[in-house]
Design an enzyme around this catalytic site. Structure first.
Site, PDB file in Angstrom:
ATOM      1  N   HIS A  54      -3.851   5.805   3.633  1.00  0.00           N
ATOM      2  CA  HIS A  54      -4.498   4.599   3.114  1.00  0.00           C
ATOM      3  C   HIS A  54      -3.824   3.342   3.658  1.00  0.00           C
ATOM      4  CE1 HIS A  54      -5.811   1.685  -0.014  1.00  0.00           C
ATOM      5  NE2 HIS A  54      -6.898   2.438  -0.062  1.00  0.00           N
TER       6      HIS A  54
ATOM      7  N   ASP B  86       0.832  -1.199   0.000  1.00  0.00           N
ATOM      8  CA  ASP B  86       0.000   0.000   0.000  1.00  0.00           C
ATOM      9  C   ASP B  86       0.867   1.250   0.000  1.00  0.00           C
ATOM     10  OD1 ASP B  86      -2.425   1.663   0.577  1.00  0.00           O
ATOM     11  OD2 ASP B  86      -3.280  -0.336   0.815  1.00  0.00           O
TER      12      ASP B  86
ATOM     13  N   SER C   4     -11.412  -1.284  -0.617  1.00  0.00           N
ATOM     14  CA  SER C   4     -10.108  -1.159   0.026  1.00  0.00           C
ATOM     15  C   SER C   4     -10.180  -1.487   1.500  1.00  0.00           C
ATOM     16  CB  SER C   4      -9.679   0.299  -0.036  1.00  0.00           C
ATOM     17  OG  SER C   4      -8.602   0.465  -0.850  1.00  0.00           O
TER      18      SER C   4
END
Lengths: 908, 173
Positions: free
Chosen positions: A100, A69, A265
């Protein structure tokens, strides 16, 4: 003024991290207005009862989990066991600049506040996205190699993209799972449109995860089926595999504290965390592999009512049941889906939406075989079809094709179902099963060459009806629809600049789903032609429906269609734009592949269509028009369509006043054109000859980016083509004009130097112009020799299909208590981040998430800007990154890419 | 209308540093010279193959000829040691398992050492973590950033597994 000059994307074309980057939240908040107060438990690990496993002493220890990520900061207070952080980007940092990656890592392994599933797991942080969310296949390849070397057990990929033909990437994912890395990936945020599954979550060896909200509704954003690798000849596989919470889930904030985030996600690390925790509960780790883990997850999943399998897969993750199954697991093969009940609605949509009948195109169910016995396997002998005689099984013919080698951990079993001739006028339910035996090398067997085997039954239940009359049968031409990947086939609606590619498959069960449902509701039976026009019996069908076709035509197809129409078949064509100047204009620089992309056709392949219809004196133009109008009292929107350039004098032609969109794109000038012929109806002159209807735009029957549907028009055209009923609303319209002779303007020519031959099934490269290949043989199914059984099937197939040899009752859980929020000690300064426990106002729920989303929207927009740069003129706006350029001529060579792929892909 | 395709590699992704060995990566591989016919009771092997496997002694065999201890049955007809089948002169092979087997040949050690001393920073993580000749060959033969053109296409789909220094030959798309 720049409106048409940039062809940019707000959704990076290829692989992108899958949190929601735009204003989806408001759309998914539909349930927030329904209830005043509702206690929404917030901690996803506890909602899924991870605390039960924690109390048993399982916390993920000894399991290596990798997060691919945006990185993670070194001293984040939520993590106790970050083993290693590595950076694979061109930015010199290991830290997360976006949040994220931190969030994803937190869902998996946070030990406090918003707790993750497996706090003691060994975290390996791979930074593969820059702070601008840029990433390349090559970065992934190198990082993946390192993950293999480090013997990672579970790998989360909250990323995805449409390019399932990125062979280096797809091959590498296969290589990872072949090395026993359990891959968990987000299915994509492109819902509710169908045909939007992302790679790599759409791979058989990967656990593909979709999203739901806390009220068990499929999240609107969650991408959905079917896979489109197998088109046009086959049928897609069921994906996602499972669904779990992905809306308003709380996870670790960038520096500290917690935040909410939505997207697949988020759903992906929920499963990755659960998988990590589950792996740590198993004593004999040898039994845990990508297949057995997926088998345990899907066999334990809870099916959501009222949702079909292409949206929910096997249902909602059930952690504790998965624990029970995994801990009583014996290596075996299993099937996904585990049964085929073509009568079961809505779960088995679209199969349940249309009964089968004699003479119809075979219904294909593309089943995935999961093989927990070993990374390679094979099917022993041949699968057997066993019809149940008491349940009319002998009225069904079955043909089976399958992967020659099941690798890695999986393969396909394509079941083609047809009705036997003796049931041509019969109506009823028929049942049987397909039996398949899978063998894998026995690695713990001292006998050399020893094998483990596992036999699985696939129950089959179908509804048969008498063959409908010809007029009710419509054939959808899939064969001539091309898509991205592999080629650049532009969107049919040029206003949709943020989604420039035609990538949803153009199938009646993907982005033409609404049209299909409408036709079914009108009583039509719709079948799919996945082979050349030479491969169907036209006397069976009222209308051949060709929508937005990009492919070329074999000369034999053109000849055959003329004969078919002389003999009474009718044809409806929904065309689209084709203008070579505009095609040159919408060329763009693709940062992902670091090359210029020029479309290989327009919205449709008008020059090829004109070759097909020229014998009737018809042709489409290279005009490009747009605008609103009214036709037969219906509001219509013409979104980047062409006009009819030539039509027979005795036909019916309807014209409208539209904007010249071509002029707008090319010169940013606005001009209104009157009497643009958009619709034509024609009765061919021969005795018993069919009818032809042409319309210049396909957007109004396509689900993607549709503004106003025109199913009423399709109904009217079908009344005309199938029943010879001329719609008075059209024939008496004030918009009726004389047929265009079209001699004033040359017909559109194919774009010089286009690469269609690379992606075409019809053309092949030649010195000079590409030429048609030899006409391929029509597909031939060899029907399995039935081995009838004198037995009956249970009435409900689903409940009887579970993993074999699993005795879940032996795996005892400690007193499973209902969820109770657990208060954890807070470190100083964290109280502000702590959520109000118990119930919250829906309004607040919305608002709170809203605070995090805009940041992502902003960042998303930033990415976009850096992703595609359009060449305005040769002297202007060269992308920053382009430095050395090696000029090379184009090679007239058939692309190699297809060849190695065909051996590995299920082409059913 | 022609447009230009460009071949470009990001500088920090190239396998070999142009600047030479100012800061060679700290690799720690121990080559066991001449020991490849040693007797061992357990073998690591290449795990992933669809049909073939390579064990740490450099034997390639079919899966059915793998012994319980992870070694190839050297007596099986399918087994052979240090085979460079499907490999080209540039050190790139069509089949991964043969690449590993070929790379395990004792005489490949100088080539491997040479490239380790020049491996670029981008490969530092990988090649400082490999511990012996076998791990090095497993890792070196895998497709990597060196194997692609335009990111989504192999430079040479027919010979993409390389034990040598050079990337696969660049074939036109």
């Amino acid at each position: 003024m720049q409106k048409w000059q940039s062809w940019q994307s707000s959704r990076p074309l290829r692989r992108t991290s899958l949190s929601l980057s735009s204003g989806f939240w408001h759309a998914t908040g539909r349930h927030s207005s329904r209830r005043l107060l509702r206690a929404i438990p917030r901690h996803v690990a506890q909602i899924l009862q991870a605390d039960v496993l924690w109390q048993m002493g399982h916390t993920g220890s000894g399991v290596k989990v990798a997060v691919f990520d945006t990185g993670l900061s070194e001293k984040h207070p939520h993590f106790k066991n970050v083993k290693e952080r590595t950076n694979w980007t061109n930015e010199k940092t290991l830290d997360d600049g976006l949040g994220h990656g931190t969030f994803v890592a937190g869902v998996i392994a946070s030990m406090r506040e918003c707790q993750g599933f497996a706090p003691d797991s060994e975290l390996h942080i791979f930074r593969v996205f820059t702070n601008n969310q840029v990433s390349y296949t090559s970065w992934f390849l190198d990082a993946f190699n390192y993950a293999i070397l480090k013997k990672i057990d579970v790998l989360n990929l909250s990323i995805g993209g449409p390019d399932f033909m990125d062979h280096p990437f797809v091959d590498k994912v296969w290589e990872l799972t072949a090395n026993k890395v359990i891959m968990v990936s987000a299915i994509g945020n492109d819902g509710p449109l169908y045909g939007t599954l992302n790679n790599p979550a759409d791979q058989m060896d990967v656990i593909g995860v979709g999203g739901i909200d806390f009220e068990d509704n499929i999240a609107r954003f969650s991408s959905r089926g079917m896979t489109t690798w197998e088109l046009p000849g086959g049928y897609g596989r069921v994906k996602p595999d499972i669904v779990t919470y992905g809306s308003g889930v709380r996870g670790s904030g960038l520096k500290e504290g917690c935040r909410s985030l939505s997207g697949t996600s988020v759903a992906s690390p929920v499963v990755a965390g659960a998988v990590t925790l589950l792996a740590s509960t198993v004593l004999n780790r040898e039994l845990v592999n990508p297949a057995s883990m997926k088998q345990a997850l899907i066999a334990s999943a809870r099916r959501l009512p009222g949702v079909n399998m292409f949206e929910q897969g096997h249902g909602k993750l059930d952690l504790l049941r998965a624990y029970q199954i995994l801990n009583s697991y014996k290596p075996q093969a299993s099937l996904s889906p585990s049964y085929v009940d073509l009568t079961e609605c809505p779960y088995m949509w679209p199969y349940c939406s249309q009964p089968i009948y004699y003479g119809g195109m075979p219904t294909i169910v593309n089943v995935t075989i999961l093989n927990g016995m070993g990374v390679t396997g094979r099917i022993v002998d041949k699968p057997i079809w066993q019809p149940y005689l008491p349940q009319n099984g002998d009225y069904v013919d079955v043909a089976v094709s399958y992967s020659p080698v099941l690798w890695p951990w999986a393969g396909y079993l394509a079941v083609s179902i047809s009705v036997a001739k003796k049931a041509a006028s019969w109506e009823g339910i028929a049942q049987g099963h397909v039996m398949v035996t899978v063998a894998s090398p026995a690695e713990n067997d001292s006998a050399i060459g020893g094998e483990m085997t596992s036999t699985v039954k696939l129950p089959v239940k179908v509804k048969i009806v008498p063959t409908p009359p010809r007029s009710k049968r419509i054939l959808w031409d899939q064969y001539h629809n091309l898509r991205y990947p592999p080629g650049y086939f532009p969107r049919d609606n040029l206003r949709m600049k943020n989604d420039p590619l035609d990538w949803n498959g153009d199938h009646i069960h993907t982005n033409f789903r609404d049209m299909y449902q409408h036709l079914r509701s009108m009583g039509y039976f719709v079948e799919v032609l996945g082979a050349p026009i030479t491969c169907f019996d036209a006397s069976q069908y009222g209308t051949l429906l060709m929508v937005d076709s990009e492919e070329e035509y074999f000369p034999e197809e053109i000849t055959k269609l003329r004969r078919d129409i002389d003999n009474g078949l009718s044809l409806i064509i929904f065309s689209d734009w084709y203008n070579t100047s505009v095609m040159r204009k919408v060329k763009f620089y693709d940062e992902n592949t670091r090359q210029w992309w020029m479309p290989d056709t327009g919205g449709a392949n008008v020059p090829a269509l004109n070759d097909l219809i020229s014998v009737w004196g018809m042709a489409f133009s290279d005009g490009l028009y747009e605008g609103d109008f009214t036709m037969a009292d219906h509001d219509m929107y013409y979104a980047s369509g062409c006009s009819i350039a030539r039509f027979p004098e005795d036909g019916i032609v309807i014209a409208q006043t539209l904007k010249d969109q071509g002029l707008e794109v090319l010169k940013q000038e606005t001009a209104v054109v009157e009497n643009v012929p958009v619709l034509g109806l024609y009765q061919t002159p021969s005795e018993g000859g069919g009818r032809i209807a042409l319309y210049g735009d396909s957007n109004c029957i396509d689900d993607s980016h549709r503004q106003k549907d025109c199913f009423w028009l399709l109904d009217a055209l079908l009344q005309y083509t199938s029943y010879s009923m001329t719609p008075p609303s059209l024939t008496h319209s004030k918009n009726r004009v004389a047929s265009p002779i079209g001699t004033d303007r040359p017909l559109p020519q194919r774009l010089e130097g286009n690469h269609l031959y690379r992606y075409s099934k019809v053309l092949e490269a030649h010195l000079g112009d590409p030429k048609p290949r030899p006409l391929p043989a029509c597909p031939h199914l060899s029907w399995a020799k039935p081995q009838p059984l004198n037995e009956t099937a249970p009435s409900n197939l689903w409940k009887h299909q579970k993993l074999l040899s699993v005795d879940m009752d032996k795996v005892v859980l400690p007193n499973v208590r209902p969820y109770r929020p657990q208060v954890r000690p807070l470190s100083p300064g964290e109280s502000g981040a702590w959520d109000i426990p118990g119930g919250i106002m829906p309004g607040r729920y919305n608002q709170e998430v809203g605070q995090t989303i805009p940041m992502f929207a902003f960042l998303g927009a930033m990415v976009v800007l850096s992703f595609f740069v359009v060449q305005l003129t040769k002297s202007k706006s060269k992308p920053k990154r382009r430095k050395p350029r090696v000029k090379r001529p184009l090679y007239l060579q058939q692309q190699q890419q297809q060849t190695p792929h065909s051996g590995k892909t299920p082409t059913v | 209308m022609y447009y230009v395709q460009e071949e470009r590699t990001i500088r920090d992704r190239t396998l070999l540093e142009v600047r030479g060995s100012d800061h060679p990566i700290q690799w720690k591989i121990k080559f066991l010279l001449g020991n490849s016919s040693r007797q061992i009771s357990q073998c690591r092997n290449s795990i992933q193959g669809k049909r073939l496997l390579t064990d740490e002694l450099g034997y390639v065999c079919e899966r059915k000829d793998l012994l319980v201890n992870g070694c190839c049955n050297v007596n099986a007809p399918s087994s052979s040691q240090h085979v460079c089948k499907s490999c080209l002169a540039n050190g790139c092979c069509r089949i991964y398992e043969y690449c590993v087997s070929c790379c395990l040949q004792p005489d490949k050690q100088p080539v491997l050492e040479h490239f380790l001393n020049r491996a670029a920073e981008g490969f530092q993580n990988l090649f400082t973590a490999v511990e012996d000749h076998f791990e090095l060959c497993l890792a070196k033969c895998r497709t990597s950033s060196q194997s692609v053109q335009h990111e989504n296409t192999y430079r040479n789909p027919q010979a993409k597994y390389c034990y040598g220094e050079s990337p696969p030959e660049l074939l036109p798309i």
